[in-house]
Design a protein around this motif. Structure first.
Motif, PDB file in Angstrom:
ATOM      1  N   MET A 216     -10.740   6.607  34.040  1.00  0.00           N
ATOM      2  CA  MET A 216     -10.041   7.686  33.488  1.00  0.00           C
ATOM      3  C   MET A 216     -10.762   8.915  32.681  1.00  0.00           C
ATOM      4  O   MET A 216     -10.333  10.121  32.717  1.00  0.00           O
ATOM      5  CB  MET A 216      -9.028   7.006  32.241  1.00  0.00           C
ATOM      6  CG  MET A 216      -8.002   7.927  31.756  1.00  0.00           C
ATOM      7  SD  MET A 216      -6.791   7.175  30.560  1.00  0.00           S
ATOM      8  CE  MET A 216      -6.032   6.162  31.943  1.00  0.00           C
ATOM      9  N   SER A 217     -12.038   8.569  31.928  1.00  0.00           N
ATOM     10  CA  SER A 217     -12.555   9.647  31.370  1.00  0.00           C
ATOM     11  C   SER A 217     -13.547  10.196  32.375  1.00  0.00           C
ATOM     12  O   SER A 217     -14.010  11.435  32.230  1.00  0.00           O
ATOM     13  CB  SER A 217     -13.543   8.659  30.325  1.00  0.00           C
ATOM     14  OG  SER A 217     -13.017   7.889  29.519  1.00  0.00           O
ATOM     15  N   ASN A 218     -13.885   9.806  33.398  1.00  0.00           N
ATOM     16  CA  ASN A 218     -14.896  10.512  34.304  1.00  0.00           C
ATOM     17  C   ASN A 218     -14.237  11.107  35.578  1.00  0.00           C
ATOM     18  O   ASN A 218     -14.456  12.133  36.071  1.00  0.00           O
ATOM     19  CB  ASN A 218     -15.960   9.691  34.588  1.00  0.00           C
ATOM     20  CG  ASN A 218     -16.934   9.357  33.582  1.00  0.00           C
ATOM     21  OD1 ASN A 218     -17.848  10.019  33.217  1.00  0.00           O
ATOM     22  ND2 ASN A 218     -16.604   8.375  32.738  1.00  0.00           N
ATOM     23  N   ASN A 219     -13.281  10.185  36.308  1.00  0.00           N
ATOM     24  CA  ASN A 219     -12.702  10.546  37.636  1.00  0.00           C
ATOM     25  C   ASN A 219     -11.530  11.369  37.505  1.00  0.00           C
ATOM     26  O   ASN A 219     -11.168  12.418  38.152  1.00  0.00           O
ATOM     27  CB  ASN A 219     -12.578   9.242  38.506  1.00  0.00           C
ATOM     28  CG  ASN A 219     -13.854   9.071  39.366  1.00  0.00           C
ATOM     29  OD1 ASN A 219     -14.512  10.312  39.622  1.00  0.00           O
ATOM     30  ND2 ASN A 219     -14.056   8.008  39.915  1.00  0.00           N
ATOM     31  N   ALA A 220     -10.559  11.124  36.553  1.00  0.00           N
ATOM     32  CA  ALA A 220      -9.506  11.813  36.040  1.00  0.00           C
ATOM     33  C   ALA A 220      -9.658  13.264  35.899  1.00  0.00           C
ATOM     34  O   ALA A 220      -9.009  13.949  36.502  1.00  0.00           O
ATOM     35  CB  ALA A 220      -8.587  11.043  34.855  1.00  0.00           C
ATOM     36  N   PRO A 221     -10.550  13.721  35.285  1.00  0.00           N
ATOM     37  CA  PRO A 221     -10.927  15.117  35.173  1.00  0.00           C
ATOM     38  C   PRO A 221     -11.140  15.748  36.387  1.00  0.00           C
ATOM     39  O   PRO A 221     -10.442  17.037  36.560  1.00  0.00           O
ATOM     40  CB  PRO A 221     -11.983  15.235  34.045  1.00  0.00           C
ATOM     41  CG  PRO A 221     -11.729  13.907  33.304  1.00  0.00           C
ATOM     42  CD  PRO A 221     -11.444  12.953  34.271  1.00  0.00           C
ATOM     43  N   ARG A 222     -11.809  15.054  37.274  1.00  0.00           N
ATOM     44  CA  ARG A 222     -12.342  15.742  38.458  1.00  0.00           C
ATOM     45  C   ARG A 222     -10.937  15.911  39.363  1.00  0.00           C
ATOM     46  O   ARG A 222     -10.881  16.833  40.302  1.00  0.00           O
ATOM     47  CB  ARG A 222     -13.278  14.783  39.289  1.00  0.00           C
ATOM     48  CG  ARG A 222     -14.579  14.688  38.552  1.00  0.00           C
ATOM     49  CD  ARG A 222     -15.483  13.857  39.159  1.00  0.00           C
ATOM     50  NE  ARG A 222     -16.898  13.942  38.565  1.00  0.00           N
ATOM     51  CZ  ARG A 222     -17.912  13.260  39.155  1.00  0.00           C
ATOM     52  NH1 ARG A 222     -17.861  12.569  40.199  1.00  0.00           N
ATOM     53  NH2 ARG A 222     -19.033  13.125  38.251  1.00  0.00           N
ATOM     54  N   MET A 223     -10.188  14.858  39.219  1.00  0.00           N
ATOM     55  CA  MET A 223      -8.924  14.944  39.947  1.00  0.00           C
ATOM     56  C   MET A 223      -7.906  16.223  39.545  1.00  0.00           C
ATOM     57  O   MET A 223      -7.447  16.990  40.479  1.00  0.00           O
ATOM     58  CB  MET A 223      -7.980  13.592  39.865  1.00  0.00           C
ATOM     59  CG  MET A 223      -8.565  12.167  40.322  1.00  0.00           C
ATOM     60  SD  MET A 223      -7.355  11.160  39.712  1.00  0.00           S
ATOM     61  CE  MET A 223      -8.573   9.559  40.276  1.00  0.00           C
ATOM     62  N   ASN A 275     -16.340  11.497  53.191  1.00  0.00           N
ATOM     63  CA  ASN A 275     -17.306  11.966  52.831  1.00  0.00           C
ATOM     64  C   ASN A 275     -17.083  12.372  51.076  1.00  0.00           C
ATOM     65  O   ASN A 275     -17.926  12.902  50.802  1.00  0.00           O
ATOM     66  CB  ASN A 275     -18.281  12.815  53.438  1.00  0.00           C
ATOM     67  CG  ASN A 275     -18.736  12.181  54.492  1.00  0.00           C
ATOM     68  OD1 ASN A 275     -19.563  10.894  54.618  1.00  0.00           O
ATOM     69  ND2 ASN A 275     -18.858  12.718  55.773  1.00  0.00           N
ATOM     70  N   ASP A 276     -15.881  12.349  50.694  1.00  0.00           N
ATOM     71  CA  ASP A 276     -15.316  12.807  49.614  1.00  0.00           C
ATOM     72  C   ASP A 276     -15.610  11.768  48.557  1.00  0.00           C
ATOM     73  O   ASP A 276     -16.069  10.556  48.785  1.00  0.00           O
ATOM     74  CB  ASP A 276     -13.748  13.025  49.564  1.00  0.00           C
ATOM     75  CG  ASP A 276     -13.416  14.399  50.282  1.00  0.00           C
ATOM     76  OD1 ASP A 276     -14.299  14.954  50.619  1.00  0.00           O
ATOM     77  OD2 ASP A 276     -12.307  14.657  50.579  1.00  0.00           O
ATOM     78  N   GLY A 277     -15.640  11.979  47.328  1.00  0.00           N
ATOM     79  CA  GLY A 277     -15.838  11.029  46.220  1.00  0.00           C
ATOM     80  C   GLY A 277     -14.484  10.023  46.045  1.00  0.00           C
ATOM     81  O   GLY A 277     -13.509  10.522  46.518  1.00  0.00           O
ATOM     82  N   THR A 278     -14.495   9.041  45.393  1.00  0.00           N
ATOM     83  CA  THR A 278     -13.696   7.948  45.072  1.00  0.00           C
ATOM     84  C   THR A 278     -12.347   8.735  44.523  1.00  0.00           C
ATOM     85  O   THR A 278     -11.186   8.164  44.628  1.00  0.00           O
ATOM     86  CB  THR A 278     -13.908   6.880  44.484  1.00  0.00           C
ATOM     87  OG1 THR A 278     -14.740   7.283  43.300  1.00  0.00           O
ATOM     88  CG2 THR A 278     -14.966   5.954  45.296  1.00  0.00           C
ATOM     89  N   GLN A 279     -12.439   9.840  43.624  1.00  0.00           N
ATOM     90  CA  GLN A 279     -11.580  10.425  43.005  1.00  0.00           C
ATOM     91  C   GLN A 279     -10.417  11.018  43.892  1.00  0.00           C
ATOM     92  O   GLN A 279      -9.310  11.345  43.624  1.00  0.00           O
ATOM     93  CB  GLN A 279     -11.766  11.282  41.994  1.00  0.00           C
ATOM     94  CG  GLN A 279     -12.668  12.691  42.732  1.00  0.00           C
ATOM     95  CD  GLN A 279     -14.165  12.536  42.799  1.00  0.00           C
ATOM     96  OE1 GLN A 279     -14.668  11.402  43.048  1.00  0.00           O
ATOM     97  NE2 GLN A 279     -14.750  13.595  42.874  1.00  0.00           N
ATOM     98  N   THR A 280     -10.686  10.890  45.430  1.00  0.00           N
ATOM     99  CA  THR A 280      -9.793  11.563  46.046  1.00  0.00           C
ATOM    100  C   THR A 280      -8.711  10.607  46.524  1.00  0.00           C
ATOM    101  O   THR A 280      -7.849  10.866  47.251  1.00  0.00           O
ATOM    102  CB  THR A 280     -10.576  11.763  47.585  1.00  0.00           C
ATOM    103  OG1 THR A 280      -9.712  12.880  48.194  1.00  0.00           O
ATOM    104  CG2 THR A 280     -10.775  10.612  48.227  1.00  0.00           C
TER     105      THR A 280
END
Length: 290
Positions: A216-223, A275-280
């Motif tokens: 939530m802290s790291n990948n949600a902002p990327r989403m 090849n995208d990040g897991t936030q995809t």
């Protein structure tokens, strides 16, 4: 322990090697694609023309490559690590791979007077850059303890898990827990959008409570930013899921959440997002509910 051979300079490996240089280690590197070595070479690493050159004359050799077949090739293949490392060298595989393969490397290393450790990591590109990785060590305890100063240049949470293969089993447990966490973040965002909430306000409200997580802290902002650059590749997470599910089958365990999340990622990979990040993963929910 001063002279380090480093093999595997991807998203995480490059940052890890640079942190070793910052800590004062002499780092020699090799990669199948030499252009990947450029950032590390600019920081003072030495380039090796061959894998065998990188393996010789080192106090420790670190590998963090893509898939189990890559691990097998760099250790057991012609010109590989096992046949070229000097006696007494520490062989540290930080790839997420099969626990059985780690045990196989350990047994082969013992026969050659080498010290093998499986030490997969968690923390993504952020942890690799900031030297805050979690490092899960498997192997002989004395060998693992001897390598702690090396690990401290790359991580913060450094834990001895047990005999050879235990680091990999712990990483499998990590990836099992990760699946539900990242899917939960995606579902919360999808729900917020569907009900008309301001998504950032929602995340600010729940991230410090019981629902809070690294995802939530790291990948949600990327989403929310539409940033799908890989901190950890979809294709590598699918590989990790498959390893964990294979281990679960061997122990007659059912992991339905992990299997479901693996299938979601497999669908996205088939659509060109491997090849995208897991936030995809948020794309899966957008496609399913659009």
């Amino acid at each position: 322990m001063k002279k380090i051979g480093f093999i595997g300079l991807g998203v995480m490996g490059s940052a890890m090697a640079q942190n070793l240089l910052k800590a004062g280690f002499e780092v020699s590197v090799w990669a199948r694609r030499p252009e990947k070595a450029r950032p590390v070479l600019e920081k003072g690493a030495h380039w090796c023309e061959t894998l065998s050159e990188c393996a010789r004359g080192r106090d420790a050799i670190i590998t963090i490559v893509g898939f189990p077949q890559d691990v097998r090739e760099v250790y057991f293949g012609a010109g590989g690590i096992l046949e070229n490392a000097d006696q007494g060298t520490f062989l540290i595989d930080m790839t997420t791979t099969s626990p059985q393969l780690s045990v196989e490397i350990y047994a082969a290393a013992i026969q050659r007077g080498l010290h093998a450790i499986d030490a997969p990591v968690s923390g993504g590109d952020t942890g690799a850059k900031n030297a805050t990785l979690s490092i899960m060590m498997g192997g002989d305890q004395a060998d693992c303890e001897a390598c702690i100063p090396l690990f401290e240049a790359m991580g913060k949470n450094i834990v001895y898990e047990g005999p050879a293969g235990s680091g990999q089993h712990t990483k499998a447990a990590n990836q099992i827990a990760l699946g539900g966490a990242i899917a939960g973040v995606c579902e919360a965002i999808s729900y917020a959008r569907a009900t008309g909430l301001d998504v950032q306000t929602m995340l600010d409200s729940i991230s410090q409570g019981a629902a809070g997580s690294w995802q939530m802290s790291n990948n949600a902002p990327r989403m929310l930013k539409g940033d799908f650059a890989p901190g950890f590749y979809v294709k590598h997470y699918i590989k990790d899921c498959n390893i964990a599910l294979e281990q679960a089958d061997e122990h007659e365990l059912s992991l339905p959440v992990l299997q479901l999340v693996r299938d979601m990622y497999t669908k996205l990979a088939a659509e060109g997002m491997e090849n995208d990040g897991t936030q995809t993963l948020i794309h899966y929910y957008e496609k399913e509910h659009s």
